[in-house]
Enzyme design. Structure first.
Site, PDB file in Angstrom:
ATOM      1  N   TYR A   1       0.855  -1.180   0.000  1.00  0.00           N
ATOM      2  CA  TYR A   1       0.000   0.000   0.000  1.00  0.00           C
ATOM      3  C   TYR A   1       0.896   1.237   0.000  1.00  0.00           C
ATOM      4  O   TYR A   1       1.791   1.341   0.834  1.00  0.00           O
ATOM      5  CB  TYR A   1      -0.869  -0.024   1.261  1.00  0.00           C
ATOM      6  CG  TYR A   1      -1.737   1.190   1.454  1.00  0.00           C
ATOM      7  CD1 TYR A   1      -3.023   1.218   0.934  1.00  0.00           C
ATOM      8  CD2 TYR A   1      -1.273   2.303   2.159  1.00  0.00           C
ATOM      9  CE1 TYR A   1      -3.831   2.338   1.101  1.00  0.00           C
ATOM     10  CE2 TYR A   1      -2.081   3.419   2.324  1.00  0.00           C
ATOM     11  CZ  TYR A   1      -3.357   3.422   1.798  1.00  0.00           C
ATOM     12  OH  TYR A   1      -4.156   4.520   1.966  1.00  0.00           O
TER      13      TYR A   1
ATOM     14  N   SER B   1      -6.434   9.178   6.343  1.00  0.00           N
ATOM     15  CA  SER B   1      -6.247   7.844   6.910  1.00  0.00           C
ATOM     16  C   SER B   1      -6.340   6.790   5.822  1.00  0.00           C
ATOM     17  O   SER B   1      -6.963   6.978   4.774  1.00  0.00           O
ATOM     18  CB  SER B   1      -7.272   7.588   8.012  1.00  0.00           C
ATOM     19  OG  SER B   1      -8.262   6.718   7.543  1.00  0.00           O
ATOM     20  N   LYS B   2      -5.706   5.691   6.123  1.00  0.00           N
ATOM     21  CA  LYS B   2      -5.627   4.584   5.183  1.00  0.00           C
ATOM     22  C   LYS B   2      -7.020   4.091   4.795  1.00  0.00           C
ATOM     23  O   LYS B   2      -7.200   3.462   3.758  1.00  0.00           O
ATOM     24  CB  LYS B   2      -4.825   3.461   5.868  1.00  0.00           C
ATOM     25  CG  LYS B   2      -4.188   2.505   4.913  1.00  0.00           C
ATOM     26  CD  LYS B   2      -3.281   1.547   5.633  1.00  0.00           C
ATOM     27  CE  LYS B   2      -3.029   0.348   4.719  1.00  0.00           C
ATOM     28  NZ  LYS B   2      -2.032  -0.562   5.238  1.00  0.00           N
ATOM     29  N   ARG B   3      -7.982   4.358   5.638  1.00  0.00           N
ATOM     30  CA  ARG B   3      -9.352   3.904   5.345  1.00  0.00           C
ATOM     31  C   ARG B   3     -10.001   4.706   4.227  1.00  0.00           C
ATOM     32  O   ARG B   3     -11.029   4.320   3.700  1.00  0.00           O
ATOM     33  CB  ARG B   3     -10.213   3.989   6.611  1.00  0.00           C
ATOM     34  CG  ARG B   3      -9.896   2.903   7.614  1.00  0.00           C
ATOM     35  CD  ARG B   3     -10.890   2.926   8.765  1.00  0.00           C
ATOM     36  NE  ARG B   3     -10.786   4.180   9.519  1.00  0.00           N
ATOM     37  CZ  ARG B   3      -9.882   4.396  10.465  1.00  0.00           C
ATOM     38  NH1 ARG B   3      -9.012   3.456  10.766  1.00  0.00           N
ATOM     39  NH2 ARG B   3      -9.831   5.540  11.095  1.00  0.00           N
ATOM     40  N   GLN B   4      -9.407   5.846   3.889  1.00  0.00           N
ATOM     41  CA  GLN B   4     -10.006   6.668   2.832  1.00  0.00           C
ATOM     42  C   GLN B   4      -9.367   6.352   1.492  1.00  0.00           C
ATOM     43  O   GLN B   4      -8.143   6.294   1.399  1.00  0.00           O
ATOM     44  CB  GLN B   4      -9.793   8.153   3.166  1.00  0.00           C
ATOM     45  CG  GLN B   4     -10.542   8.572   4.414  1.00  0.00           C
ATOM     46  CD  GLN B   4      -9.951   9.822   5.031  1.00  0.00           C
ATOM     47  OE1 GLN B   4      -8.737   9.981   5.120  1.00  0.00           O
ATOM     48  NE2 GLN B   4     -10.814  10.710   5.464  1.00  0.00           N
TER      49      GLN B   4
END
Ligand code: GLU
Length: 446
Positions: A16, A211-214
């Site tokens: 990632y 954030s990585k969630r976005q």
């Protein structure tokens, strides 16, 4: 080449690639270009639990896509030969044992700890923040080699800065609090402390961290969307750094020429994806039609090969489609939705067309007039002639321009928003326009 300036980026290959880390890599790259220094890619790959195959290639591929190049790295080698921490475990152990021998570190519970001795404040220079000072009493002894024999991030980084002769550590401000212990360990090893530049973290509009969630925190999201690398480069240049003339649109060469850390503000820049989309549109419009055609076909080849197969029949036709669509594109992935009707028969909803004409108008008779007119233009097919003639039809049918031309646009394309109608008709060509009109008129009758 300025041998003294050596910068580095040290991603952990997890599969990632975060856009914030990419921004940091980009600033390192620009700084090394500007100073004719050397830019080193190093992999912090000692987190064995997070190991993913291909993860390294993902980093290389995405950063190359963006136009970032390094002078040394695990993929291209270099004088240090080894650019992965996992290949240097013996070195970290040896350096830790050296500290133990010097009584600056100690073994405990299978691990090796660095000893914080009482003393003065830890002071280092930050090119964005000036002198930074930490009181030693807030620092605690910390693990440098874990019981599994791997170095911690704190220690691996320190040994690496020394071994690769790093002169400037340019990284995110989330590492600011790591710097005092790194400085102490570096001094304990007899290394020279580099200069630091802790870049402000990119933030969302509500000032939260990306954030990585976005989705938009991931670099691949931009590539997949058809953002041009030069637009993202330019956008990074707007993050924290400000152009001396407050310009918003400037290319890499200009950024490199004008760059200095004096112009980087320490407060978190807002990573506004809408603004990036706008900038991307600016860069798309700056391309020549031929260049844009190359970008679009390259993009389709990777992401929509079935679409590419459909449009590949005629490069000449494609260039005419692109010439009139270019203005409207904000990203390459919009191409097909903006241009499908140049290649496929549209689905036209009768009710939607009627809505534009209003019930009291006779759509069928208007369209037969249009049909007759365009049929007669077969050997005189140009947007200028279409415009003149169809305005006459519109007036003769006592329709307002919007009624006449929105309904015709729908009939020919199935869309409410297209390039100017007469340009669109010119590109579609006489036979396609006649066929689509004929088909719709038949549909109205049935
Ligand atoms: N692997 C660390 C990171 O990606 C490196 C931090 C540093 O630059 O020191 O956050």
């Amino acid at each position: 080449m300025n041998q003294d300036i050596r910068v580095r980026i040290a991603p952990s290959p997890t599969g990632y690639v975060h856009v914030g880390n990419t921004y940091t890599a980009y600033y390192n790259y620009i700084f090394s270009l500007k100073n004719k220094g050397r830019f080193i890619l190093r992999l912090d790959d000692t987190d064995i639990e997070r190991h993913v195959s291909d993860a390294e290639e993902v980093v290389y591929k995405l950063w190359h896509w963006l136009g970032i190049q390094w002078d040394e790295g695990p993929d291209i080698g270099g004088p240090s030969a080894k650019y992965r921490q996992s290949e240097r475990l013996e070195r970290y152990k040896a350096q830790a044992e050296k500290l133990v021998a010097d009584n600056l570190a100690y073994h405990k519970e299978g691990a090796i700890f660095f000893k914080i001795t009482p003393g003065d404040d830890v002071v280092f220079q930050d090119l964005i923040r000036g002198e930074v000072r930490f009181a030693r009493e807030h620092l605690k002894d910390f693990v440098i080699i874990k019981s599994n024999g791997y170095p911690t991030y704190q220690f691996g980084t320190v040994v690496d800065e020394i071994d690769y002769n790093i002169s400037h550590v340019i990284r995110g401000e989330d590492h600011l609090s790591n710097t005092p212990v790194q400085v102490l360990a570096m001094q304990a090893l007899g290394g020279e402390v580099p200069l630091y530049a802790h870049l402000p973290l990119l933030r969302n509009a509500d000032h939260s961290k990306l954030s990585k969630r976005q989705n938009h925190a991931s670099l691949s999201w931009y590539k997949d969307k058809g953002i041009l690398p030069e637009a993202l480069q330019n956008f990074f240049g707007l993050m924290g750094w400000s152009h001396p003339e407050q310009k918003e649109v400037f290319g890499m060469a200009e950024f490199q020429e004008l760059f200095s850390f004096d112009r980087v503000k320490a407060t978190g820049p807002i990573f506004d994806v809408e603004k990036l989309m706008w900038l991307n549109g600016v860069y798309i419009r700056q391309l020549s039609v031929a260049e844009l055609q190359g970008r679009i076909t390259g993009f389709l080849q990777e992401y929509q090969p079935d679409v590419l197969a459909q449009i590949n029949q005629s490069a000449e036709y494609l260039s005419r489609v692109i010439a009139i669509t270019q203005e409207r594109l904000k990203s390459l992935d919009e191409f097909w939705s903006a241009a499908h009707y140049f290649y496929q028969e549209p689905t036209v909803k009768i009710d939607q067309v009627i809505e534009f004409i209003k019930e009291d108008r006779d759509l069928a008779s208007y369209l037969s007039l249009v049909f007759k007119t365009v049929t007669e233009l077969e050997n005189d097919w140009s947007k200028e002639r279409l415009e003149t003639k169809l305005h006459e039809v519109q007036a003769a049918a006592s329709l307002k321009p919007k009624q006449a031309f929105m309904s015709l646009r729908l009939v020919l394309t199935g869309e409410l928003a297209t390039p100017p109608l007469f340009d669109t008709m010119e590109v579609l060509g006489h036979s396609v326009v006649v066929a689509r009109l004929r088909k719709f008129i038949e549909l109205l009758k049935s």
